[in-house]
Design an enzyme around this catalytic site. Structure first.
Site, PDB file in Angstrom:
ATOM      1  N   CYS A   1       8.250  -6.889 -11.053  1.00 55.59           N
ATOM      2  CA  CYS A   1       8.966  -8.046 -11.584  1.00 55.59           C
ATOM      3  C   CYS A   1      10.377  -7.634 -12.022  1.00 55.59           C
ATOM      4  CB  CYS A   1       8.162  -8.678 -12.712  1.00 55.59           C
ATOM      5  SG  CYS A   1       8.703 -10.357 -13.146  1.00 55.59           S
TER       6      CYS A   1
ATOM      7  N   HIS B   1       2.352  -9.130 -10.589  1.00 55.62           N
ATOM      8  CA  HIS B   1       2.009  -8.124 -11.593  1.00 55.62           C
ATOM      9  C   HIS B   1       0.642  -7.483 -11.334  1.00 55.62           C
ATOM     10  CE1 HIS B   1       5.202  -8.837 -14.678  1.00 55.62           C
ATOM     11  NE2 HIS B   1       5.305  -9.969 -14.010  1.00 55.62           N
TER      12      HIS B   1
ATOM     13  N   GLU C   1      -0.451  -4.809 -12.630  1.00 53.69           N
ATOM     14  CA  GLU C   1      -0.961  -4.217 -13.878  1.00 53.69           C
ATOM     15  C   GLU C   1      -1.768  -5.206 -14.707  1.00 53.69           C
ATOM     16  OE1 GLU C   1       2.867  -6.085 -15.340  1.00 53.69           O
ATOM     17  OE2 GLU C   1       1.942  -5.439 -13.472  1.00 53.69           O
TER      18      GLU C   1
END
Length: 241
Positions: A85, A204, A206
């Site tokens: 991002c 994302h 994560e």
């Protein structure tokens, strides 16, 4: 294996990235934007957020942080670097990756679970995926539209450097952007450099590394919200191979 995660003023997802690194099997190392030392890490993650408040444009000020001189040198020397991002925006600003990120085409912040097709499984960060695998990870941005000139886009496509591409299956979003959430050219969600050690993507991974906390794959009972974890296990495999 030590993987560094850089925090800039305004970074939001550094702790999530540190946790993902640990769950992937590596030792997470917190790095500060003012550091002039990478502390013997073997890979680096630039996480998401709004570094320096996204003043001027997203990632533009972070490019001049002291730590980024070390990151650029390390990346050019072959160290694996992942930008997520805002981190993707920073990688474009440093010219480690080509192109630029601009405001979403619908001029709105978007947050949703996003399907992606894995286009390149040869990078340091994607070897644990299967070619053309469709994964689902969270997406949240307002400056997520990837743009580049036609020559650059043609080179990315011809050289297989598109790593992730937005695909159909999103359940909600602005009208006209059900599969491509922000108007990115060629539905590009993530790219790599020519060497394959630097990868940037807007969604994302994560946030999709733990069972029960990430988005499930609709209609597939084997998915448990961990589609992003393979990015963090892939880089371990690349460092020992």
């Amino acid at each position: 294996m030590r993987i560094g995660v850089v925090t800039f003023p305004g970074t939001l997802d550094d702790r999530d990235a540190l946790r993902a690194v640990r769950l992937g099997g590596a030792e997470p190392v917190a790095l500060w934007h003012g550091d002039d030392d990478l502390r013997d890490v073997e890979a680096i993650v630039l996480p998401g957020g709004f570094s320096y408040g996204d003043y001027l444009r997203a990632g533009a000020i972070s490019r001049f942080a002291p730590v980024m001189d070390r990151v650029v040198d390390a990346a050019q020397g072959g160290m694996p670097v992942l930008g997520i991002c805002n981190g993707f925006q920073v990688l474009c600003e440093t010219h480690l990756l080509p192109g630029a990120m601009i405001k979403n085409a619908h001029r709105s912040f978007i947050c949703r679970d996003q399907p992606l097709r894995v286009e390149n499984v040869r990078t340091a960060w994607t070897t644990d995926y299967q070619q053309d695998q469709v994964i689902r990870v969270p997406l949240k941005n307002q400056d997520g539209q990837y743009v580049a000139d036609e020559r650059t886009l043609a080179e990315l496509e011809a050289e297989g450097r598109v790593v992730f591409r937005y695909t159909a299956g999103a359940t909600h979003g602005p009208a006209g952007f059900e599969s491509n959430p922000n108007g990115s050219r060629n539905d590009i969600a993530g790219i790599t450099n020519a060497e394959g050690n630097v990868v940037g993507l807007m969604p994302h991974p994560e946030h999709a590394v733990e069972t029960g906390f990430g988005p499930d794959q609709p209609g597939e009972g084997t998915r448990t919200g961990t589609d992003g974890l393979a990015m963090f296990t892939s880089v371990l495999r690349s460092m020992v191979s």
